[in-house]
Design an enzyme around this catalytic site. Structure first.
Site, PDB file in Angstrom:
ATOM      1  N   PHE A 141      -8.971  -1.069  -1.905  1.00  0.00           N
ATOM      2  CA  PHE A 141      -7.638  -0.335  -1.532  1.00  0.00           C
ATOM      3  C   PHE A 141      -6.633  -1.356  -1.894  1.00  0.00           C
ATOM      4  O   PHE A 141      -6.655  -1.928  -0.585  1.00  0.00           O
ATOM      5  CB  PHE A 141      -7.455   0.876  -0.514  1.00  0.00           C
ATOM      6  CG  PHE A 141      -5.876   1.720  -0.289  1.00  0.00           C
ATOM      7  CD1 PHE A 141      -5.957   2.784  -0.807  1.00  0.00           C
ATOM      8  CD2 PHE A 141      -4.425   0.969   0.502  1.00  0.00           C
ATOM      9  CE1 PHE A 141      -4.690   3.317  -1.012  1.00  0.00           C
ATOM     10  CE2 PHE A 141      -3.785   1.783  -0.155  1.00  0.00           C
ATOM     11  CZ  PHE A 141      -3.316   2.590  -0.671  1.00  0.00           C
ATOM     12  N   ASP A 226      -6.603 -10.075  -0.085  1.00  0.00           N
ATOM     13  CA  ASP A 226      -5.987  -8.561   0.053  1.00  0.00           C
ATOM     14  C   ASP A 226      -5.590  -9.063   1.524  1.00  0.00           C
ATOM     15  O   ASP A 226      -6.297  -8.240   2.225  1.00  0.00           O
ATOM     16  CB  ASP A 226      -6.437  -7.773  -0.719  1.00  0.00           C
ATOM     17  CG  ASP A 226      -4.901  -6.650  -0.731  1.00  0.00           C
ATOM     18  OD1 ASP A 226      -4.358  -6.771   0.541  1.00  0.00           O
ATOM     19  OD2 ASP A 226      -5.023  -5.607  -1.157  1.00  0.00           O
ATOM     20  N   LYS A 255       3.292  -5.531   4.614  1.00  0.00           N
ATOM     21  CA  LYS A 255       2.819  -4.392   5.846  1.00  0.00           C
ATOM     22  C   LYS A 255       3.548  -5.669   7.257  1.00  0.00           C
ATOM     23  O   LYS A 255       5.194  -5.533   7.364  1.00  0.00           O
ATOM     24  CB  LYS A 255       1.797  -4.214   6.522  1.00  0.00           C
ATOM     25  CG  LYS A 255       0.960  -3.383   5.343  1.00  0.00           C
ATOM     26  CD  LYS A 255       0.187  -2.292   5.692  1.00  0.00           C
ATOM     27  CE  LYS A 255      -0.218  -2.072   5.055  1.00  0.00           C
ATOM     28  NZ  LYS A 255       0.536  -0.223   4.562  1.00  0.00           N
TER      29      LYS A 255
END
Length: 401
Positions: A141, A226, A255
């Site tokens: 994801f 990531d 984030k």
């Protein structure tokens, strides 16, 4: 004041249905707790998918944002501003790299990393133009943009959004042999999550990340990590790659870099990688804006103390010990994760992940399900042991019922 039902009804009527949220309407939050429009308090055990590592309304971050709000919030990259150089310098140093390319969201950072790898491949490695390949892992994801869903194996994220962007090779996560076979002379990068969050907090086999690092080094391929969910303290280290002593060529961050205050993301690498860009070839009006830089600078300063990494380690050990007891009792079939991050597979007969999440909501604990039978736990790193134990008590009660 709107009731919960009124607010949900209005949202359903006027917003695209791209999410299926739990039926709670948050009005305020502090630390690890959120309060809904009717005054009910809930323990947040999701932390915005790790965007809120430092908790809701963290005073240091709010003060940094407020001070910057009084000065200047946006200049665009048409001009310099007085927070930009410090932000790039401090974040690069935290990562042990030389350069930073700031963006806003995690998906933007992944798109930026893809462009970076391709340009590096053509201009540095010498891959023929238009032939670059990037190897990715199944069940990944990395966002939901058109390019990113082109290499997703999640049907909900991918189906009916084609035609898809070419140039990606998908291999099983954790399989070094498959990865090795997929790398060719036209491969410019391997893009991986050190821990796959959306897939259920999947931790790769021991030695996998170090094996990827060695393979990419030998084959002259960029290793792009990531760390949008796994990074910035969540696993007990600043970066999840550190658990295997690995330093990738490219960090992709987001984030928690914005402290739960503003969206901030970045691609961080050395000059021989990010130095391929020239003015006009990439950018963002809001990327690296003064407000974002002020908040992210404070995030970097907080991480340098090591306090949050230590909390994630100590409370994470406790969390995984307690969850392990549920496996032994038969209520849970498996627990995965690292630090204050866990994927919990609910045993058949105890409900789906969604049903367990709803029952926990009724007991004032907020989590989120994924992949049918799994719930994810990722409380803010500022949560107290007492509150964490209370949340685990509610999970035990839900599973016992």
């Amino acid at each position: 004041m709107s009731t919960t039902a009124d607010a949900i009804r209005s949202a359903d009527a006027h917003s695209a249905h791209t999410y299926h949220p739990l039926p709670v309407v948050v009005a305020s939050a502090e630390g690890a707790w959120m309060t809904d429009v009717e005054g009910r308090r809930y323990l947040d055990m999701l932390a915005g998918y790790s965007a809120l590592n430092f908790g809701h309304g963290n005073r240091r971050l709010i003060d940094a944002a407020r001070a910057q709000l009084e000065r200047v919030t946006l200049t665009s990259r048409a001009f310099h501003h007085d927070r930009f150089a410090d932000f790039c310098t401090e974040l690069a140093d935290l990562c042990g790299k030389e350069m930073v390319l700031p963006m806003n969201t995690g998906a933007e950072a992944v798109e930026t990393a893809v462009k970076t790898a391709r340009k590096w491949g053509y201009e540095v490695k010498g891959v023929p133009d238009g032939h670059a390949k990037i190897v990715v892992a199944a069940d990944n994801f990395h966002g939901r943009t058109t390019t990113v869903v082109s290499f997703s194996t999640d049907h909900d994220a991918r189906d009916h959004f084609g035609p898809y962007t070419p140039g990606f090779e998908i291999v099983p996560y954790g399989d070094l042999t498959a990865l090795s076979h997929a790398v060719t002379e036209n491969t410019v990068a391997v893009l991986l999550e050190p821990i796959q969050g959306e897939a259920g907090v999947l931790v790769p086999p021991a030695g996998y990340l170090s094996g990827v690092r060695e393979l990419t080094r030998q084959r002259n391929v960029l290793f792009m990590a990531d760390e949008i969910q796994s990074g910035l303290g969540r696993t007990g280290k600043t970066f999840a790659c550190e658990h295997e002593g690995v330093v990738p060529d490219v960090y992709i961050l987001g984030k928690a870099l914005g402290g739960g205050v503003v969206p901030v993301s970045a691609v961080v690498a050395d000059r021989d990688v990010l130095g391929v860009f020239r003015p006009g070839q990439h950018g963002s009006t809001f990327g690296g804006n003064p407000l974002a830089c002020a908040v992210a600078l404070e995030v970097v300063a907080m991480l340098r103390s090591g306090e949050y990494q230590q909390r994630a380690t100590e409370l994470g050990d406790h969390l995984h010990h307690e969850l392990g007891l549920l496996v032994g009792a038969g209520a849970v079939t498996a627990v995965r994760g690292r630090g204050l991050w866990a994927g919990v597979d609910i045993a058949p007969g105890h409900g789906t992940g969604r049903e367990v999440s709803e029952r926990l909501m009724d007991r004032r604990v907020l989590v989120k399900d994924t992949h049918g039978s799994t719930i994810r736990l990722a409380p803010p790193l500022v949560i107290s042991k007492e509150d964490l134990d209370w949340g685990l008590d509610q999970l035990r009660a839900v599973l016992a019922s």
